[in-house]
Design an enzyme around this catalytic site. Structure first.
Site, mmCIF file in Angstrom:
data_model
loop_
_atom_site.group_PDB
_atom_site.id
_atom_site.type_symbol
_atom_site.label_atom_id
_atom_site.label_comp_id
_atom_site.label_asym_id
_atom_site.label_seq_id
_atom_site.Cartn_x
_atom_site.Cartn_y
_atom_site.Cartn_z
ATOM 1 N N ASP A 24 0.828 -1.312 -0.051
ATOM 2 C CA ASP A 24 0.082 -0.079 0.092
ATOM 3 C C ASP A 24 0.785 1.160 0.095
ATOM 4 O O ASP A 24 0.649 2.255 0.820
ATOM 5 C CB ASP A 24 -1.059 0.110 1.251
ATOM 6 C CG ASP A 24 -1.664 -1.460 1.359
ATOM 7 O OD1 ASP A 24 -2.085 -1.957 0.375
ATOM 8 O OD2 ASP A 24 -1.966 -1.518 2.661
ATOM 9 N N ASN A 163 -17.761 -6.288 0.242
ATOM 10 C CA ASN A 163 -16.916 -6.220 1.154
ATOM 11 C C ASN A 163 -16.701 -4.699 1.535
ATOM 12 O O ASN A 163 -16.437 -4.053 2.435
ATOM 13 C CB ASN A 163 -15.803 -6.848 0.790
ATOM 14 C CG ASN A 163 -15.728 -8.433 1.057
ATOM 15 O OD1 ASN A 163 -16.245 -8.785 0.166
ATOM 16 N ND2 ASN A 163 -15.372 -9.068 2.230
ATOM 17 N N GLU A 200 -11.339 -0.651 -3.252
ATOM 18 C CA GLU A 200 -10.693 -0.022 -2.313
ATOM 19 C C GLU A 200 -9.379 0.569 -2.697
ATOM 20 O O GLU A 200 -9.220 0.762 -4.100
ATOM 21 C CB GLU A 200 -10.311 -1.277 -1.079
ATOM 22 C CG GLU A 200 -9.123 -2.247 -1.702
ATOM 23 C CD GLU A 200 -8.704 -3.258 -0.773
ATOM 24 O OE1 GLU A 200 -9.493 -3.660 0.124
ATOM 25 O OE2 GLU A 200 -7.662 -3.943 -0.917
ATOM 26 N N HIS A 264 -3.274 -1.278 -5.141
ATOM 27 C CA HIS A 264 -2.921 -0.222 -4.094
ATOM 28 C C HIS A 264 -1.977 0.946 -4.275
ATOM 29 O O HIS A 264 -0.942 1.061 -3.620
ATOM 30 C CB HIS A 264 -2.885 -0.802 -2.436
ATOM 31 C CG HIS A 264 -3.560 -0.008 -1.579
ATOM 32 N ND1 HIS A 264 -4.349 -0.187 -0.685
ATOM 33 C CD2 HIS A 264 -3.062 1.523 -1.319
ATOM 34 C CE1 HIS A 264 -4.374 1.068 0.049
ATOM 35 N NE2 HIS A 264 -3.787 1.868 -0.285
ATOM 36 N N ARG A 298 4.572 -8.071 -0.328
ATOM 37 C CA ARG A 298 4.134 -7.044 -1.294
ATOM 38 C C ARG A 298 5.217 -6.185 -1.286
ATOM 39 O O ARG A 298 5.303 -5.536 -0.326
ATOM 40 C CB ARG A 298 2.756 -6.704 -0.874
ATOM 41 C CG ARG A 298 1.735 -7.738 -0.990
ATOM 42 C CD ARG A 298 0.237 -7.260 -0.630
ATOM 43 N NE ARG A 298 0.306 -7.075 0.744
ATOM 44 C CZ ARG A 298 -0.781 -6.416 1.459
ATOM 45 N NH1 ARG A 298 -1.827 -6.267 0.695
ATOM 46 N NH2 ARG A 298 -1.016 -6.536 2.830
#
Length: 325
Positions: A24, A163, A200, A264, A298
């Site tokens: 992120d 979600n 998101e 993200h 990640r």
């Protein structure tokens, strides 16, 4: 700026992965010319900050822990997706957190530091960003357009049972919204609903007469990908009809380049002040042992964002490891 000069700008070279085990990612260039980085750490327990004169310099920059999770109560678990913004003369960090006793009671929070240098001074907890629904909410980002500051975030819509959808609202302070939030995107297409029904990680970029709003969709494994909403800069951004969704993901797993689950993202500008960059995380392998949220790999990556002749972004594919082509 017109699309053509951006398209012709010589693309800078960076070495990926830029920062390992930071998901992120958020990189912003401040008025001091330096780049500031923050991102999610695999332990989900703290907020970190780096800075450097160049983007590549962030790779080896010292990392400061500027805030640590609470041991009880709110802001006690799942410290996710911090973003650093300089607003009204102060530094603000927007982040998501669960409660120590209920780790999935995730909501959005804000920290503020009035020091000129965010590595000094005190980080004050401004508390939670309150929204009309008290449901799972995360990934707050903020941008200003024509004198109005907006907050965009992901939140569970209890009426849909998904979600998270994307919501947008005007802000009256850097830590609060005003008016009624509008739902601008619902996870409904096949690539938005793999594993989970998720929209998101929104992030806005104003270019070529339009507001481009990227977001991430599906589960956080190799199915994770980036979608795009587009609004005309003259439209009412708080009218859901102003936003057009691209029918396919604009940035997704590349088997050929061995980059899995890119998403993200945020945007920043290269050292030349012209070249737009996309900053994102991805993994170097498809298969994950156990829960993807417990897999630490990640890694933060960066590459130039190119532009089509019609002024729309050309994301291309996540590039292979090593120097960006």
């Amino acid at each position: 700026a017109s699309a053509a000069p951006r398209h012709r700008a010589a693309a800078p070279v960076y070495v990926n992965p830029l920062i390992e085990q930071r998901a992120d990612p958020h990189i912003t260039r401040h008025t001091d010319g330096r780049y500031y980085f923050t991102g999610t750490v695999p332990e989900y327990d703290r907020i970190v900050l780096r800075r450097a004169e160049t983007i590549q310099g962030l790779a080896a920059a010292d990392e400061a822990v500027i805030w640590t999770r609470h041991t009880t109560g709110e802001m006690g678990a799942h410290i996710w997706a911090p973003e650093l913004h300089h607003i009204d003369g102060a530094w603000h960090i927007y982040f998501a957190a669960g409660a120590a006793e209920d780790v999935w009671a995730i909501r959005m929070y804000v920290l503020r530091n009035t020091a000129a240098d965010p590595f000094t001074g005190q980080w004050e907890e401004l508390g939670r960003i309150v929204t009309p629904w008290d449901t799972f909410s995360l990934d707050a980002t903020t941008f200003e357009h024509r004198g109005t500051r907006y907050l965009c975030w992901a939140q569970q819509n209890p009426e849909l049972g998904n979600n998270s959808s994307l919501f947008l609202a005007a802000m009256d302070t850097p830590s609060s919204i005003t008016g009624t939030p509008v739902e601008i995107s619902v996870p409904e297409l096949p690539w938005e609903t793999v594993g989970y029904r998720v929209n998101e990680g929104p992030y806005a970029l104003h270019r070529n007469g339009r507001i481009f709003l990227t977001y991430s969709a599906s589960a956080t494994d190799a199915n994770y990908c980036v979608g795009l909403l587009t609004a005309d800069e003259d439209s009412d951004l708080l009218d859901p009809a102003s936003w057009a969704k691209s029918p396919e993901p604009v940035f997704a797993t590349s088997e050929a380049n061995r980059q899995y689950g890119p998403g993200h993202n945020c945007f920043t500008v290269a050292e030349d002040g012209v070249t737009d960059l996309i900053v994102y995380h991805a993994r170097q392998y498809r298969d994950i042992d156990g829960d993807p949220l417990q897999d630490p790999n990640r890694h933060t990556r960066v590459q130039p964002l190119r532009w089509n002749a019609d002024g729309t972004p050309d994301f291309g594919a996540p590039v292979p490891d090593g120097p960006t082509p």
